[in-house]
Scaffold this active site. Structure first.
Site, short mmCIF file in Angstrom:
data_model
loop_
_atom_site.label_atom_id
_atom_site.label_comp_id
_atom_site.label_asym_id
_atom_site.label_seq_id
_atom_site.Cartn_x
_atom_site.Cartn_y
_atom_site.Cartn_z
N GLU A 149 0.83 -1.20 0.00
CA GLU A 149 0.00 0.00 0.00
C GLU A 149 0.86 1.25 0.00
O GLU A 149 0.61 2.20 -0.75
CB GLU A 149 -0.91 0.00 1.24
N ARG A 184 13.00 -22.61 -7.27
CA ARG A 184 14.00 -22.58 -6.20
C ARG A 184 14.18 -21.16 -5.66
O ARG A 184 14.25 -20.94 -4.45
CB ARG A 184 15.34 -23.12 -6.71
N LEU A 197 22.02 -27.80 -5.40
CA LEU A 197 20.77 -27.22 -4.87
C LEU A 197 20.82 -25.69 -4.85
O LEU A 197 20.26 -25.05 -3.96
CB LEU A 197 20.47 -27.76 -3.46
N CYS A 206 -2.21 -3.73 7.15
CA CYS A 206 -1.81 -3.94 8.54
C CYS A 206 -2.22 -2.73 9.38
O CYS A 206 -2.33 -1.61 8.89
CB CYS A 206 -0.31 -4.20 8.65
N TRP A 239 18.62 -35.74 -18.98
CA TRP A 239 17.62 -34.89 -18.33
C TRP A 239 16.25 -35.34 -18.79
O TRP A 239 16.05 -35.58 -19.99
CB TRP A 239 17.83 -33.43 -18.69
N GLU A 242 12.44 -31.58 -3.29
CA GLU A 242 12.82 -32.14 -4.59
C GLU A 242 13.13 -33.63 -4.51
O GLU A 242 13.82 -34.16 -5.38
CB GLU A 242 13.99 -31.36 -5.18
#
Length: 367
Positions: A53, A184, A204, A76, A170, A295
């Site tokens: 806002e 991710r 990762l 809020c 893959w 994963e």
């Protein structure tokens, strides 16, 4: 009740909300309208930064006076890292506020009444379901202290995540893998089992897109993670924390070696399948992990499903068929004996990335 124009405006606010990475705060977007025209957009970019806002009001400048503010979440009404949005709205002279959904946080009472006592017209419920979906992760974390869990995988048409030899590179194409890295970037933490570490040696980290690496968590009851695993790099170049969740009776020498390699060792209760996943989620939630991307592999996915701990699925489906009963499936848990007991995905979405499909949806147990 709501006009097409108002729906278009709230849809813009929803898109704007998704630009932010404010965890552990909720994603919120806002739009200011004057005389039938959107004059400013805003979003909550990061915890401690201006809320949506306030961002929209700043972007509008003097134009905010007399305007209508569309906001995906109830403003809020308390002092936190930033001041109350209700007061900023009143000070800007906004005439009307349209709210998508109410705030699930219990510490935010009175926002609507505060605005109304300041002669602001308030309406609630425009695109409520879509706005609530934006903060489903935040709502779960507020209500339970646990992360919102998304199970992510790339599978073949026959539901396999790897061949019987463990080969998975893959399954999906480059465009799908790029989107996987966006997922991710969107997560606070990413979690895998030690089997995935041993089979794939993943780092990762976030690649292929501009982003930041999430916390990296590994379920490793007996600390089988190699000391030179990519996830422990420095060779990966990531500064993200690495958490190894292990059983309380794991070998002390392995703890010492992996701690020296850069991991934080976290003991949890042993479970028949490895470590107590529910306890792992409690630890992650206590560290303000709101969005957890799991994963796998297959046994980890199966455990989350069997225990009812998964909230959402993000499954990339590639137009390939392995055709082997011995190949690894998406989930290898206890499962169910009849289709009427199976999990289903609700509120699904299908998107195409190259020749692959991404199916997303919320887990619901069929009755």
């Amino acid at each position: 009740m709501w006009s097409d124009f108002e729906r278009e405006v709230m849809a813009k606010a929803i898109v704007e909300a998704k630009r932010g990475r404010p965890s552990p705060n909720p994603r919120v977007g806002a739009a200011l309208v004057r005389e039938g025209e959107v004059i400013a957009l805003g979003h909550h970019a990061k915890a401690g930064f201006a809320h949506a806002e306030v961002d929209a009001i700043r972007n509008a400048g003097a134009g905010a006076e007399g305007a209508t503010l569309y906001v995906t979440l109830e403003p809020c009404n308390h002092q936190g890292r930033t001041g109350p949005c209700t007061e900023a709205i009143l000070e800007a002279g906004v005439r009307r506020v349209v709210i998508g959904c109410r705030d699930p946080a219990p510490h935010v009472p009175g926002a609507i009444s505060r605005l109304e006592t300041g002669d602001v017209d308030v309406e609630v419920g425009l695109m409520e379901e879509e706005c609530a979906a934006l903060v489903a992760d935040f709502a779960k974390h507020i209500e339970t202290g646990l992360p919102f869990v998304t199970l992510k995988a790339a599978v073949t048409l026959d539901g396999k995540i790897a061949t019987r030899t463990g080969d998975s590179k893959w399954i999906s194409g480059e465009e799908a893998r790029t989107e996987a890295h966006r997922l991710r970037d969107d997560a606070d933490a990413i979690l895998v089992g030690v089997g995935t570490v041993l089979a794939d040696d993943p780092s990762l980290t976030v690649r292929h897109v501009v982003g930041r690496d999430p916390i990296r968590a590994v379920l490793d009851a007996d600390l089988r993670t190699p000391e030179d695993a990519a996830v422990l790099g420095p060779k990966d170049g990531s500064g993200a924390d690495v958490l190894l969740f292990h059983a309380e009776d794991a070998d002390q020498s392995r703890r010492d070696a992996l701690r020296r390699a850069g991991a934080e060792l976290i003991p949890v209760s042993r479970h028949a399948r490895g470590v107590d996943v529910a306890e792992v989620l409690e630890v992650l939630g206590s560290r303000d992990v709101v969005r957890l991307l799991v994963e796998g592999g297959a046994h980890v996915h199966g455990t989350f499903l069997d225990l009812g701990l998964a909230d959402r699925a993000a499954i990339f489906i590639a137009p390939r068929i392995v055709g082997d009963a011995g190949a690894l499936s998406f989930a290898a848990g206890t499962g169910v004996e009849s289709i009427d007991k199976a999990w289903r995905l609700a509120r699904t979405e299908l998107r195409t990335f190259g020749s692959d499909w991404l199916v997303t949806g919320d887990f619901e147990r069929m009755q």
